[in-house]
Enzyme design. Sequence first.
Site, PDB file in Angstrom:
ATOM      1  CE1 TYR A  66      -4.192  -1.303  -0.327  1.00  0.00           C
ATOM      2  CE2 TYR A  66      -3.587  -2.750   1.491  1.00  0.00           C
ATOM      3  CZ  TYR A  66      -4.447  -2.411   0.455  1.00  0.00           C
ATOM      4  OH  TYR A  66      -5.556  -3.177   0.201  1.00  0.00           O
ATOM      5  CD  GLU A 162      -0.482 -30.678   7.505  1.00  0.00           C
ATOM      6  OE1 GLU A 162      -1.266 -30.198   6.654  1.00  0.00           O
ATOM      7  OE2 GLU A 162      -0.020 -31.826   7.431  1.00  0.00           O
ATOM      8  CG  ASP A 214      -3.048 -33.773   7.156  1.00  0.00           C
ATOM      9  OD1 ASP A 214      -3.275 -34.245   8.287  1.00  0.00           O
ATOM     10  OD2 ASP A 214      -3.657 -32.795   6.685  1.00  0.00           O
TER      11      ASP A 214
END
Length: 334
Positions: A66, A162, A214
């Site tokens: 910005y 995780e 996972d």
Amino acid sequence: MKFPVRSLANVSYNGSTGHFTLKGKKKERTLTVNTVKTFAQTLKMMALSKELIQTDDIATKREAYYVSKNWAEARFKEQPESDTVMEDVEAFFSVNREQLGFVPEEKGGDVAGRLVVIDHDRDTGEELRIDCTRFGSGAYSIPISVEDLKFETDAQFILCIETAGMFQRLVKHNYWKKANCILISLGGVPTRACRRFVRRLADSHGLPVYVFVDGDPYGYSNIYRTLKVGSGNAAHLNEYFCVPQAHLLGITPQDIIDYKLPTHPLKDVDIKRARDALKNDPFIQHYRSWQLALEQMIKMKVRAEQQALAKHGLNYVMDEYLPQKLANVGRFLP
């Protein structure tokens, strides 16, 4: 201006160093009619960094984007453009972006267990002792800068997790107390602050690091591999933002079979990610055991989440799975 090419194609992996290193290929940014905007953006980003350092201030990556709206024709249209130039400047000076005054939007990760983090009050300089066993149902949040932190612990290992859901289950039941360990929530692909925190903590106390993700190609080649050896995009800094002593606890493809876990079919993107890792990832190519694991998953055509262990009971992960796995750490994937 010359910048290192930041990609897997320009990195190598050496098991003795334990992280990705740049091969040396560079790209050149010259001032021409066609590159004048990018060249100007690079100089403006350097000027912004200088201002931040001189005023002892910081800017998030979003704020930097910005700020560029005041740069007239040199302003960025989208944040990815700003991020890329910021990373080029970082690579050009061979320092991390936090040293340049730029900080990420996301937090570093959460910590619970047998650890005292020693920090300092920003106003008074007074030493602050933060006991990670005393956050009740919450956890200590890793700050964006961890270089000045010190640690006290008698834990036997670090367990990086995780998903926030699995981390919360282990925290709720004080698993860290039962296993005498430190729990760290990665929250997906670990941030630089999280990786640096784990690395400094592990190095300072000689702690082994085990990773629980996972059972899918993303968990292996994005989350775990980034924690252990770093990324191709930040190879110029991987020496400091990696955890070479990390080993994968699970979920492995063999776990899916051994623990009869519920599965989901591999998506096309999963198969592509696994095959790309086998073909292009120097870390995967270095270890035959990792090649066999990914080949096994592709052949099985399924993946499994950490929470799939709940099939055997909500606390099966603590009562059976983790104790059984930790009894055979020599079998963990490198």
